[in-house]
Design an enzyme around this catalytic site. Structure first.
Site, short mmCIF file in Angstrom:
data_model
loop_
_atom_site.label_atom_id
_atom_site.label_comp_id
_atom_site.label_asym_id
_atom_site.label_seq_id
_atom_site.Cartn_x
_atom_site.Cartn_y
_atom_site.Cartn_z
N HIS A 164 0.83 -1.21 0.00
CA HIS A 164 0.00 0.00 0.00
C HIS A 164 0.86 1.25 0.00
O HIS A 164 0.47 2.28 -0.54
CB HIS A 164 -0.93 0.02 1.22
N ASP A 216 -6.18 5.89 1.02
CA ASP A 216 -6.24 4.48 0.65
C ASP A 216 -7.65 3.91 0.82
O ASP A 216 -8.41 4.33 1.68
CB ASP A 216 -5.27 3.70 1.54
BR1 BUP Z 1 8.75 -9.21 -0.57
C1 BUP Z 1 9.47 -7.88 -1.64
N1 BUP Z 1 11.35 -6.77 -2.53
O1 BUP Z 1 11.66 -8.55 -1.20
P1 BUP Z 1 2.65 -6.44 -3.91
C2 BUP Z 1 8.65 -7.00 -2.27
N2 BUP Z 1 9.19 -6.00 -3.03
O2 BUP Z 1 11.06 -5.02 -3.87
P2 BUP Z 1 2.24 -7.34 -1.14
C3 BUP Z 1 10.55 -5.89 -3.17
O3 BUP Z 1 7.20 -4.77 -2.79
P3 BUP Z 1 -0.38 -6.19 -1.02
C4 BUP Z 1 10.88 -7.77 -1.75
O4 BUP Z 1 8.51 -5.23 -6.02
C5 BUP Z 1 6.37 -4.77 -4.96
O5 BUP Z 1 6.56 -3.49 -5.48
C6 BUP Z 1 7.68 -5.52 -4.93
O6 BUP Z 1 3.73 -5.39 -3.44
C7 BUP Z 1 8.29 -5.02 -3.66
O7 BUP Z 1 2.45 -7.46 -2.72
C8 BUP Z 1 6.00 -4.65 -3.50
O8 BUP Z 1 3.17 -7.22 -5.03
C9 BUP Z 1 5.03 -5.71 -3.03
O9 BUP Z 1 1.40 -5.68 -4.18
O10 BUP Z 1 1.23 -6.18 -0.91
O11 BUP Z 1 3.49 -6.97 -0.50
O12 BUP Z 1 1.61 -8.61 -0.75
O13 BUP Z 1 -0.86 -7.24 -0.10
O14 BUP Z 1 -0.79 -4.85 -0.59
O15 BUP Z 1 -0.69 -6.48 -2.45
#
Ligand code: BUP
Length: 440
Positions: A18, A115
């Site tokens: 988020h 949000d």
């Molecule tokens: Br873990 C990880 N490095 O090691 P999502 C995540 N990320 O750069 P989530 C890293 O965090 P929600 C790591 O590139 C993406 O931008 C990744 O967001 C980065 O999943 C972000 O993919 C992760 O939306 O959040 O964390 O489960 O539940 O809100 O969707």
């Protein structure tokens, strides 16, 4: 420019998924010479969030930080076990404290962007202050369609794709989701990290006004690109990746807030080994990063560790996902389908084996499947409810890595995504329209 006097406040919710889109949006608004205030909520749940906020604020000293100290909730009384969800509820119940924070902003705020998890509580504060409100929706347009109709379900979305928690009409999560959906018509607009070629039908449907009465305009500003300051990872597998053949490596990550059971982690490990492919795997066994205490040896067990040795790289820390996805060696992504990861995979043209674990992830995975650039593993069920065996995982990885049609489809989407971000056109025009809509 004529819109140079705006002062915008951003209020992200808890959780890295988020937070990141807010930071990325903030950076592009700075580019428009707007004054910005970032409202940070305390306590902060994960170390990843704390670190991102502090590197971001030191890189952009022109952004004002306002600290919003929430009143702690008792998790037992609130009946919420997930620490991020608990923080969403905490923020909601502390929302009245935002009022002095907003009123004391100087120059006065032009609008606030917040949000989806906080909507109805924030609007009750900003309505009194006559402050316009936007939402930065941190999921897919497909999820926005569901959200905007809820508790009705649009015909394009199968009921089974809804997270189990939303099917329980007594959960506080469902009640909030429903209240927030109802408050949508009081918002001035919805910004979203998506773009036409990724979600054409859904975006058209949202724009047509046929889906929900009173839906404010939707501004597809994607694809969002990461900032230099997000590079907080010390883990640099680049040497290893550079030595692998093109499109030969599977990257595996389930995002920042999904913990898998040890049993499932081990099956996944065997699956990766059985696939015969090289892999780069981010293992997570605790929901909050601060609580990760066990070493890889303990989680995976000695036998599996030995088998993995020559096939892949396994890590337990935060990695630079964007940089990993941009390596030629990476040819497939096993993902939980958090929306940021989906857009990042699309941008890089990496086919996805979608294995949704919770929340909006099944609905996001359907976007990939419908686009023909990945798989949505419905038969694997929701994360914790099923144990998927290694053999089956191995087979699916082979399907993913060998599928030329998906590769081509993915390359096409990636090309459009890159053009969009190069020209910055989509985003520029959208922000102009947004500004115009504000002046009305
Ligand atoms: Br873990 C990880 N490095 O090691 P999502 C995540 N990320 O750069 P989530 C890293 O965090 P929600 C790591 O590139 C993406 O931008 C990744 O967001 C980065 O999943 C972000 O993919 C992760 O939306 O959040 O964390 O489960 O539940 O809100 O969707």
């Amino acid at each position: 420019s004529s819109d140079g006097n705006l002062h915008v406040a951003l209020l992200p919710s808890s959780g890295t998924g988020h937070l990141l889109p807010y930071l990325r949006l903030a950076a592009s608004l700075i580019h428009h010479q707007w004054s910005l205030t970032l409202i940070t909520t305390h306590p902060i749940v994960s170390s990843a969030e704390s670190q991102l906020i502090s590197t971001f604020l030191s890189a952009f000293p022109q952004i004002t930080q306002k600290k919003f100290h929430t009143i702690p909730l008792d998790p037992v009384a609130a009946n919420i076990t997930d620490p991020f969800q608990l923080q969403w509820e905490t923020i909601r119940q502390s929302a009245h404290l935002l009022s002095p924070l907003i009123s004391s902003s100087s120059p006065p705020l032009s609008f606030i962007i917040t949000d989806v998890t906080l909507m109805s509580s924030v609007i009750s504060v900003t309505a009194k202050l006559c402050l316009p409100n936007y939402i930065l929706f941190t999921s897919s347009a497909r999820m926005l369609s569901l959200f905007s109709c809820f508790p009705s379900i649009p015909s394009s979305i199968p009921k089974e794709s809804l997270p189990p928690i939303l099917l329980d009409s007594n959960s506080s999560f469902t009640k909030n989701f429903s209240d927030d959906s109802g408050s949508l018509k009081h918002f001035n607009g919805v910004l979203i990290n998506s773009f036409e070629e990724l979600e054409k039908e859904q975006l058209e449907m949202l724009a047509s006004g046929n889906l929900t009465k009173g839906l404010p305009p939707v501004f597809p500003l994607g694809p969002f690109l990461p900032l230099e300051v997000e590079r907080i990872s010390l883990f640099a597998p680049l040497k290893w990746l550079e030595n692998q053949e093109e499109s030969s490596v599977v990257y595996v990550s389930f995002g920042s807030r999904t913990a898998m059971s040890k049993e499932q982690i081990r099956e996944l490990g065997y699956g990766l080994v059985l696939s015969g492919r090289k892999f780069l795997w981010v293992v997570k066994s605790k929901v909050v990063d601060k609580e990760e205490e066990e070493g890889l040896d303990e989680i995976l067990g000695h036998r599996l560790m030995k088998k993995i040795e020559n096939n892949g790289l396994v890590v337990k820390e935060w990695v630079d996902q964007w940089q990993i996805l941009s390596q030629k060696a990476v040819g497939g992504f096993i993902s939980h389908c958090g929306w940021n990861s989906v857009v990042e995979a699309a941008w890089h043209g990496i086919p996805v084996l979608g294995w949704p674990q919770q929340g909006d992830q099944m609905i996001n995975a359907e976007v990939i499947e419908a686009g023909g650039w990945g798989l949505c593993m419905k038969s694997w069920g929701w994360g914790s409810n099923h144990l998927v065996k290694g053999v089956e995982i191995g087979d699916k990885i082979k399907d993913l890595m060998g599928n030329q049609r998906m590769k081509m489809e993915c390359a096409r989407i990636s090309e459009v995504a890159k053009q969009r971000s190069k020209a910055g056109e989509g985003c520029e025009n959208m922000l102009k329209t947004l500004f115009q809509s504000l002046k009305k």
